[in-house]
Motif scaffolding. Sequence first.
Motif, PDB file in Angstrom:
ATOM      1  N   SER A  27       1.071  -1.140   0.033  1.00 58.93           N
ATOM      2  CA  SER A  27      -0.045   0.259   0.146  1.00 58.93           C
ATOM      3  C   SER A  27       1.030   1.135   0.170  1.00 58.93           C
ATOM      4  O   SER A  27       1.953   1.348   0.215  1.00 58.93           O
ATOM      5  N   GLY A  28       0.208   2.415  -0.942  1.00 62.44           N
ATOM      6  CA  GLY A  28       1.190   3.431  -0.731  1.00 62.44           C
ATOM      7  C   GLY A  28       2.063   3.537  -2.020  1.00 62.44           C
ATOM      8  O   GLY A  28       2.796   4.505  -2.090  1.00 62.44           O
ATOM      9  N   HIS A  29       2.857   2.469  -2.339  1.00 65.93           N
ATOM     10  CA  HIS A  29       3.246   2.229  -3.316  1.00 65.93           C
ATOM     11  C   HIS A  29       3.434   3.134  -4.889  1.00 65.93           C
ATOM     12  O   HIS A  29       1.965   3.112  -5.522  1.00 65.93           O
ATOM     13  N   PRO A  30       4.018   3.772  -5.231  1.00 63.60           N
ATOM     14  CA  PRO A  30       3.392   4.228  -6.695  1.00 63.60           C
ATOM     15  C   PRO A  30       3.344   3.286  -8.063  1.00 63.60           C
ATOM     16  O   PRO A  30       3.882   2.366  -7.909  1.00 63.60           O
ATOM     17  N   VAL A  31       2.299   3.490  -8.744  1.00 61.46           N
ATOM     18  CA  VAL A  31       1.394   3.366  -9.990  1.00 61.46           C
ATOM     19  C   VAL A  31       2.382   4.170 -10.899  1.00 61.46           C
ATOM     20  O   VAL A  31       2.041   5.257 -11.051  1.00 61.46           O
ATOM     21  N   PRO A  32       2.414   3.574 -12.147  1.00 59.61           N
ATOM     22  CA  PRO A  32       2.647   4.362 -13.621  1.00 59.61           C
ATOM     23  C   PRO A  32       1.782   5.160 -13.719  1.00 59.61           C
ATOM     24  O   PRO A  32       0.321   4.930 -13.790  1.00 59.61           O
ATOM     25  N   GLU A  67       0.059  14.537  -7.076  1.00 59.54           N
ATOM     26  CA  GLU A  67       1.489  13.701  -6.302  1.00 59.54           C
ATOM     27  C   GLU A  67       1.057  12.242  -7.444  1.00 59.54           C
ATOM     28  O   GLU A  67       2.486  12.635  -6.932  1.00 59.54           O
ATOM     29  N   GLY A  68       0.264  12.024  -7.861  1.00 59.12           N
ATOM     30  CA  GLY A  68       0.438  10.595  -8.383  1.00 59.12           C
ATOM     31  C   GLY A  68      -0.746   9.480  -8.002  1.00 59.12           C
ATOM     32  O   GLY A  68      -1.774  10.183  -7.352  1.00 59.12           O
ATOM     33  N   THR A  69      -0.260   8.291  -8.362  1.00 59.09           N
ATOM     34  CA  THR A  69      -1.619   7.321  -8.151  1.00 59.09           C
ATOM     35  C   THR A  69      -1.071   5.946  -7.376  1.00 59.09           C
ATOM     36  O   THR A  69       0.653   5.544  -7.691  1.00 59.09           O
ATOM     37  N   PHE A  70      -1.483   5.811  -6.180  1.00 58.13           N
ATOM     38  CA  PHE A  70      -0.988   4.961  -5.706  1.00 58.13           C
ATOM     39  C   PHE A  70      -1.110   3.600  -5.223  1.00 58.13           C
ATOM     40  O   PHE A  70      -2.462   3.822  -5.520  1.00 58.13           O
ATOM     41  N   VAL A  71      -0.704   2.225  -4.400  1.00 57.67           N
ATOM     42  CA  VAL A  71      -1.708   1.032  -4.063  1.00 57.67           C
ATOM     43  C   VAL A  71      -2.660   1.178  -3.195  1.00 57.67           C
ATOM     44  O   VAL A  71      -1.798   1.528  -1.776  1.00 57.67           O
ATOM     45  N   GLY A  72      -3.185   1.186  -3.407  1.00 56.54           N
ATOM     46  CA  GLY A  72      -4.523   0.757  -1.815  1.00 56.54           C
ATOM     47  C   GLY A  72      -5.621   1.542  -1.727  1.00 56.54           C
ATOM     48  O   GLY A  72      -5.914   1.943  -3.087  1.00 56.54           O
ATOM     49  N   ALA A  73      -6.075   1.849  -0.873  1.00 61.08           N
ATOM     50  CA  ALA A  73      -6.867   2.966  -0.532  1.00 61.08           C
ATOM     51  C   ALA A  73      -6.312   3.904  -0.165  1.00 61.08           C
ATOM     52  O   ALA A  73      -5.363   3.605   1.217  1.00 61.08           O
ATOM     53  N   ARG A  79       1.692   7.182   2.817  1.00 60.81           N
ATOM     54  CA  ARG A  79       2.719   6.765   1.822  1.00 60.81           C
ATOM     55  C   ARG A  79       3.770   8.585   2.449  1.00 60.81           C
ATOM     56  O   ARG A  79       3.036   8.958   3.132  1.00 60.81           O
ATOM     57  N   GLN A  80       4.944   8.851   1.962  1.00 64.54           N
ATOM     58  CA  GLN A  80       5.505  10.097   2.005  1.00 64.54           C
ATOM     59  C   GLN A  80       4.785  11.149   1.754  1.00 64.54           C
ATOM     60  O   GLN A  80       5.216  10.828   0.789  1.00 64.54           O
ATOM     61  N   PRO A  81       4.368  12.254   2.250  1.00 67.64           N
ATOM     62  CA  PRO A  81       3.770  13.127   1.488  1.00 67.64           C
ATOM     63  C   PRO A  81       4.636  14.103   1.382  1.00 67.64           C
ATOM     64  O   PRO A  81       6.588  14.816   1.842  1.00 67.64           O
ATOM     65  N   ARG A  82       4.908  15.040   0.202  1.00 63.39           N
ATOM     66  CA  ARG A  82       5.603  15.874  -0.307  1.00 63.39           C
ATOM     67  C   ARG A  82       5.428  16.677   0.430  1.00 63.39           C
ATOM     68  O   ARG A  82       4.557  17.456   1.225  1.00 63.39           O
ATOM     69  N   LYS A  83       6.578  17.514   0.039  1.00 57.45           N
ATOM     70  CA  LYS A  83       7.179  18.810   1.122  1.00 57.45           C
ATOM     71  C   LYS A  83       6.451  19.773   0.996  1.00 57.45           C
ATOM     72  O   LYS A  83       5.506  20.803   1.510  1.00 57.45           O
ATOM     73  N   ILE A  84       6.440  20.281  -0.486  1.00 51.44           N
ATOM     74  CA  ILE A  84       5.409  20.498  -0.746  1.00 51.44           C
ATOM     75  C   ILE A  84       4.722  20.553  -2.862  1.00 51.44           C
ATOM     76  O   ILE A  84       4.846  19.597  -2.382  1.00 51.44           O
ATOM     77  N   PRO A  85       3.461  21.002  -2.651  1.00 54.97           N
ATOM     78  CA  PRO A  85       2.769  20.542  -3.940  1.00 54.97           C
ATOM     79  C   PRO A  85       3.912  20.284  -5.152  1.00 54.97           C
ATOM     80  O   PRO A  85       4.455  21.032  -5.718  1.00 54.97           O
ATOM     81  N   GLN A 117       5.641  16.439 -20.891  1.00 51.42           N
ATOM     82  CA  GLN A 117       6.081  15.527 -21.117  1.00 51.42           C
ATOM     83  C   GLN A 117       7.673  15.015 -20.671  1.00 51.42           C
ATOM     84  O   GLN A 117       8.011  14.508 -19.834  1.00 51.42           O
ATOM     85  N   GLN A 118       8.846  16.925 -19.931  1.00 49.34           N
ATOM     86  CA  GLN A 118       9.181  16.379 -19.287  1.00 49.34           C
ATOM     87  C   GLN A 118       9.245  16.122 -17.984  1.00 49.34           C
ATOM     88  O   GLN A 118      10.073  15.669 -17.677  1.00 49.34           O
ATOM     89  N   TYR A 119       7.662  16.732 -17.430  1.00 50.93           N
ATOM     90  CA  TYR A 119       7.818  16.285 -15.837  1.00 50.93           C
ATOM     91  C   TYR A 119       7.351  15.283 -15.507  1.00 50.93           C
ATOM     92  O   TYR A 119       6.456  14.739 -15.002  1.00 50.93           O
ATOM     93  N   GLU A 120       6.163  15.186 -17.008  1.00 52.80           N
ATOM     94  CA  GLU A 120       5.331  13.900 -16.588  1.00 52.80           C
ATOM     95  C   GLU A 120       4.635  13.580 -15.649  1.00 52.80           C
ATOM     96  O   GLU A 120       4.472  12.623 -14.604  1.00 52.80           O
ATOM     97  N   VAL A 121       3.819  14.993 -15.570  1.00 54.87           N
ATOM     98  CA  VAL A 121       1.997  15.341 -14.855  1.00 54.87           C
ATOM     99  C   VAL A 121       0.969  15.477 -15.863  1.00 54.87           C
ATOM    100  O   VAL A 121       0.903  15.497 -16.583  1.00 54.87           O
ATOM    101  N   ALA A 122      -0.116  15.688 -15.130  1.00 50.33           N
ATOM    102  CA  ALA A 122      -1.545  16.429 -15.527  1.00 50.33           C
ATOM    103  C   ALA A 122      -1.114  17.462 -15.874  1.00 50.33           C
ATOM    104  O   ALA A 122      -0.281  18.228 -15.687  1.00 50.33           O
TER     105      ALA A 122
END
Length: 158
Positions: A27-32, A67-73, A79-85, A117-122
């Motif tokens: 749980s909490g592991h990032p998903v592609p 932040e991304g998509t993660f395994v679990g609920a 999961r480690q929260p980001r220090k900044i968004p 493409q560079q940052y691979e984000v939404a």
Amino acid sequence: MLDYDGDTHLYLQIAEILRRRVAGLSSGHPVPSEADIQGEFGVARTTARRAIHVLREAGLIYTVQGEGTFVGAPDAAPRQPRKIPLYQQIALDIADQIKAGQFQPRRPIPGETALLQQYEVARETIRRAMALLREQGWIYTVAQRGSYVSPKESWPQD
């Protein structure tokens, strides 16, 4: 391997492949990301998004905007929260590049597609980063032309 000629939609095939992959993750592991799935399977962004949606609806993964998509609920996944968004981190990175001279005043910065493409984000994450850079005075936007580095005298004082 995807069966392009079969009777099962590609997004369902990808969802099944991803389902097997995440089954062994904690749980909490990032998903592609959608971009990663798009690149790996050679499919459209919409197809990748639909595959992620299937797993999210099944309760196997969850998404945190920016932040991304993660395994679990979300409530059960440590999961480690980001220090900044993430959008703030991207804005900080671009501002650092401006300060370092990688982007010159009154010259364009990379467009939204290149930054995606560079940052691979939404797309929304990039738009929020750009809005923050405009708000801080690092960049300005010219309609129908793009975003440019502000003159040095407009930059925020450290």
